[in-house]
Design a protein around this motif. Structure first.
Motif, PDB file in Angstrom:
ATOM      1  N   LEU A 229      17.730   4.891  -2.216  1.00  9.43           N
ATOM      2  CA  LEU A 229      17.367   3.877  -1.231  1.00  9.43           C
ATOM      3  C   LEU A 229      18.422   2.782  -1.202  1.00  9.43           C
ATOM      4  CD1 LEU A 229      13.634   3.234  -2.193  1.00  9.43           C
ATOM      5  CD2 LEU A 229      14.407   4.168  -0.010  1.00  9.43           C
ATOM      6  N   PRO A 230      18.617   2.150  -0.048  1.00 11.15           N
ATOM      7  CA  PRO A 230      19.501   0.979  -0.039  1.00 11.15           C
ATOM      8  C   PRO A 230      18.843  -0.210  -0.736  1.00 11.15           C
ATOM      9  CG  PRO A 230      18.602   1.387   2.164  1.00 11.15           C
ATOM     10  CD  PRO A 230      18.094   2.481   1.272  1.00 11.15           C
ATOM     11  N   GLN A 231      19.618  -1.187  -1.089  1.00  9.32           N
ATOM     12  CA  GLN A 231      19.176  -2.438  -1.742  1.00  9.32           C
ATOM     13  C   GLN A 231      18.704  -2.213  -3.178  1.00  9.32           C
ATOM     14  OE1 GLN A 231      19.497  -5.231   0.095  1.00  9.32           O
ATOM     15  NE2 GLN A 231      19.083  -4.764   2.233  1.00  9.32           N
ATOM     16  N   VAL A 232      17.486  -1.756  -3.351  1.00  7.52           N
ATOM     17  CA  VAL A 232      16.995  -1.465  -4.695  1.00  7.52           C
ATOM     18  C   VAL A 232      16.605   0.006  -4.703  1.00  7.52           C
ATOM     19  CG1 VAL A 232      15.218  -2.005  -6.407  1.00  7.52           C
ATOM     20  CG2 VAL A 232      16.050  -3.799  -4.879  1.00  7.52           C
ATOM     21  N   ASN A 233      17.174   0.820  -5.614  1.00  7.57           N
ATOM     22  CA  ASN A 233      16.835   2.246  -5.570  1.00  7.57           C
ATOM     23  C   ASN A 233      15.456   2.507  -6.191  1.00  7.57           C
ATOM     24  OD1 ASN A 233      16.913   3.100  -8.363  1.00  7.57           O
ATOM     25  ND2 ASN A 233      19.138   2.875  -8.269  1.00  7.57           N
ATOM     26  N   GLY A 234      14.973   3.726  -5.955  1.00 11.44           N
ATOM     27  CA  GLY A 234      13.609   4.061  -6.347  1.00 11.44           C
ATOM     28  C   GLY A 234      13.334   3.924  -7.840  1.00 11.44           C
ATOM     29  N   LEU A 235      14.290   4.368  -8.676  1.00 12.91           N
ATOM     30  CA  LEU A 235      14.062   4.295 -10.121  1.00 12.91           C
ATOM     31  C   LEU A 235      13.972   2.844 -10.580  1.00 12.91           C
ATOM     32  CD1 LEU A 235      16.349   7.070 -11.679  1.00 12.91           C
ATOM     33  CD2 LEU A 235      13.860   7.070 -11.447  1.00 12.91           C
ATOM     34  N   ASP A 236      14.885   1.997 -10.054  1.00 17.28           N
ATOM     35  CA  ASP A 236      14.852   0.581 -10.438  1.00 17.28           C
ATOM     36  C   ASP A 236      13.568  -0.081  -9.963  1.00 17.28           C
ATOM     37  OD1 ASP A 236      17.220   0.732 -11.732  1.00 17.28           O
ATOM     38  OD2 ASP A 236      18.436  -0.025 -10.069  1.00 17.28           O
ATOM     39  N   LEU A 237      13.152   0.314  -8.774  1.00 18.23           N
ATOM     40  CA  LEU A 237      11.930  -0.266  -8.220  1.00 18.23           C
ATOM     41  C   LEU A 237      10.726   0.052  -9.114  1.00 18.23           C
ATOM     42  CD1 LEU A 237      11.148  -0.490  -4.518  1.00 18.23           C
ATOM     43  CD2 LEU A 237       9.326   0.126  -6.052  1.00 18.23           C
ATOM     44  N   CYS A 238      10.671   1.310  -9.516  1.00 15.72           N
ATOM     45  CA  CYS A 238       9.611   1.770 -10.417  1.00 15.72           C
ATOM     46  C   CYS A 238       9.597   0.954 -11.702  1.00 15.72           C
ATOM     47  CB  CYS A 238       9.941   3.203 -10.815  1.00 15.72           C
ATOM     48  SG  CYS A 238       8.720   4.369 -10.416  1.00 15.72           S
ATOM     49  N   ARG A 239      10.792   0.871 -12.292  1.00 18.31           N
ATOM     50  CA  ARG A 239      10.954   0.173 -13.564  1.00 18.31           C
ATOM     51  C   ARG A 239      10.504  -1.286 -13.436  1.00 18.31           C
ATOM     52  NH1 ARG A 239      16.397   1.635 -14.250  1.00 18.31           N
ATOM     53  NH2 ARG A 239      16.039   3.698 -15.157  1.00 18.31           N
ATOM     54  N   LEU A 240      10.984  -1.928 -12.359  1.00 19.18           N
ATOM     55  CA  LEU A 240      10.655  -3.340 -12.118  1.00 19.18           C
ATOM     56  C   LEU A 240       9.159  -3.558 -11.974  1.00 19.18           C
ATOM     57  CD1 LEU A 240      13.434  -4.542  -9.696  1.00 19.18           C
ATOM     58  CD2 LEU A 240      12.370  -5.941 -11.471  1.00 19.18           C
ATOM     59  N   LEU A 241       8.542  -2.691 -11.197  1.00 22.54           N
ATOM     60  CA  LEU A 241       7.096  -2.823 -10.967  1.00 22.54           C
ATOM     61  C   LEU A 241       6.331  -2.737 -12.267  1.00 22.54           C
ATOM     62  CD1 LEU A 241       6.038  -0.711  -7.883  1.00 22.54           C
ATOM     63  CD2 LEU A 241       6.067  -3.190  -8.144  1.00 22.54           C
ATOM     64  N   ARG A 242       6.676  -1.709 -13.061  1.00 21.65           N
ATOM     65  CA  ARG A 242       5.936  -1.503 -14.308  1.00 21.65           C
ATOM     66  C   ARG A 242       6.169  -2.651 -15.269  1.00 21.65           C
ATOM     67  NH1 ARG A 242       3.172   1.363 -11.290  1.00 21.65           N
ATOM     68  NH2 ARG A 242       3.141   3.624 -11.493  1.00 21.65           N
ATOM     69  N   ARG A 243       7.410  -3.160 -15.259  1.00 20.36           N
ATOM     70  CA  ARG A 243       7.712  -4.288 -16.130  1.00 20.36           C
ATOM     71  C   ARG A 243       6.887  -5.522 -15.748  1.00 20.36           C
ATOM     72  NH1 ARG A 243      13.954  -4.411 -16.509  1.00 20.36           N
ATOM     73  NH2 ARG A 243      13.944  -2.388 -17.539  1.00 20.36           N
ATOM     74  N   GLN A 244       6.567  -5.613 -14.462  1.00 17.96           N
ATOM     75  CA  GLN A 244       5.758  -6.746 -13.988  1.00 17.96           C
ATOM     76  C   GLN A 244       4.278  -6.494 -14.213  1.00 17.96           C
ATOM     77  OE1 GLN A 244       6.903  -9.518 -12.079  1.00 17.96           O
ATOM     78  NE2 GLN A 244       9.023  -8.948 -12.388  1.00 17.96           N
ATOM     79  N   GLY A 245       3.961  -5.346 -14.811  1.00 15.00           N
ATOM     80  CA  GLY A 245       2.563  -5.039 -15.069  1.00 15.00           C
ATOM     81  C   GLY A 245       1.839  -4.462 -13.863  1.00 15.00           C
ATOM     82  N   ASN A 246       2.599  -4.089 -12.828  1.00 19.17           N
ATOM     83  CA  ASN A 246       1.979  -3.491 -11.641  1.00 19.17           C
ATOM     84  C   ASN A 246       1.759  -1.999 -11.901  1.00 19.17           C
ATOM     85  OD1 ASN A 246       1.801  -2.061  -9.080  1.00 19.17           O
ATOM     86  ND2 ASN A 246       2.298  -4.022  -8.126  1.00 19.17           N
ATOM     87  N   ALA A 247       0.508  -1.558 -11.828  1.00 18.46           N
ATOM     88  CA  ALA A 247       0.178  -0.177 -12.219  1.00 18.46           C
ATOM     89  C   ALA A 247      -0.153   0.701 -11.021  1.00 18.46           C
ATOM     90  CB  ALA A 247      -0.988  -0.186 -13.199  1.00 18.46           C
ATOM     91  N   THR A 248       0.225   0.268  -9.811  1.00 16.71           N
ATOM     92  CA  THR A 248      -0.046   1.086  -8.622  1.00 16.71           C
ATOM     93  C   THR A 248       0.544   2.485  -8.817  1.00 16.71           C
ATOM     94  OG1 THR A 248       0.293  -0.936  -7.357  1.00 16.71           O
ATOM     95  CG2 THR A 248       0.131   1.119  -6.103  1.00 16.71           C
ATOM     96  N   PRO A 249      -0.244   3.543  -8.571  1.00 17.95           N
ATOM     97  CA  PRO A 249       0.302   4.893  -8.730  1.00 17.95           C
ATOM     98  C   PRO A 249       1.533   5.109  -7.837  1.00 17.95           C
ATOM     99  CG  PRO A 249      -2.061   4.973  -8.331  1.00 17.95           C
ATOM    100  CD  PRO A 249      -1.642   3.555  -8.137  1.00 17.95           C
TER     101      PRO A 249
END
Ligand code: CA
Length: 250
Positions: free
Chosen positions: A79-99
């Motif tokens: 993906l442009p801007q933020v790629n999918g793996l980084d996005l995943c990592r960031l979300l989980r680090r923020q405690g976001n558990a959305t599947p």
């Protein structure tokens, strides 16, 4: 007089669920196809074309009634801007558990494991059929709902039974005495069969993020657990080593 439902046909299942799905995909054709097919299934779909826009939507601090949180993210990797793996990592680090269901053109075992490793819940390789996509989405949404239900009274895999409320485990019909850490490890494994866990994520979940020590601790406990559970600890059938990544159950 009592009101009677004026419908003979059963309501479409997806409509009654009214789940919100965020689609993140930069290729226009695929994004539109995803949006169309998921909307047709009755899901409420928001689609964006880059990782930053997705993060903005997912990390909104206070979900409102007009904008409730998403129930599922369908996420492209490249993906442009933020790629999918980084996005995943960031979300989980923020405690976001959305599947998260990852979509990727890359289908190697390493990519798949890496996707799951950064916190995705499932992985679909392009090109995929609409039917398979929908089946995976349904399964993830169903699983997420189950997470809100009370803890199961028994977890079961092959001949291992784990009773979380009694802190009791039986293997091949015999009660097995586990230390609290061994028990928590096993319970976690059995709650997420076949999920790959890194040593760090196991330390985090079982020992807590403030644990000071190294990941060898995990290996030691896994060894003890195998001695108590496995028929042949040197050829484990329950707790498997995923070389270079960590462990998985089943
Ligand atoms: Ca892409």
């Amino acid at each position: 007089m009592q009101a009677v439902e004026l419908t003979d046909a059963p309501a479409p299942v997806a409509l009654t669920e009214a789940n919100r799905i965020l689609v993140v995909e930069d290729e226009d054709l695929i994004r539109e196809m995803l949006q169309l097919s998921l909307t047709e299934e009755g899901y409420c779909v928001t689609a964006v074309a880059d990782g930053r826009a997705a993060l903005g939507l997912l990390l909104q601090t206070e979900p409102t009634q007009a904008l409730p949180p998403f129930d599922l993210v369908v996420l492209d990797l490249m993906l442009p801007q933020v790629n999918g793996l980084d996005l995943c990592r960031l979300l989980r680090r923020q405690g976001n558990a959305t599947p998260i269901l990852i979509l990727s053109a890359r289908g190697s075992e390493t990519d798949r494991v890496l996707g799951l490793e950064v916190g995705a819940d499932d992985y679909l390789v392009k090109p995929f059929s609409t039917r398979e996509l929908i089946a995976r989405c349904r399964a993830l949404l169903r699983r997420q709902k189950q997470n809100y239900l009370p803890q199961p009274t028994v977890l079961h895999y092959k001949d291992i039974y784990c009773y979380p409320q009694q802190c009791r485990v039986t293997v091949r019909g015999e009660v097995v005495n586990l230390s609290p850490k061994e028990f928590r490890l096993l319970e976690l494994f059995m709650n997420y069969p076949r999920r790959v866990w890194s040593r760090e994520s196991l330390l985090d979940r079982v020992w807590g993020s403030d644990f000071v020590g190294d990941s060898k601790t995990v290996d030691v406990h896994i060894r003890w657990l195998r001695q108590k559970l496995e028929r042949d600890p040197s050829h484990p059938e329950y707790i498997l080593t995923v070389r270079g990544f960590g462990y998985r159950f089943g």
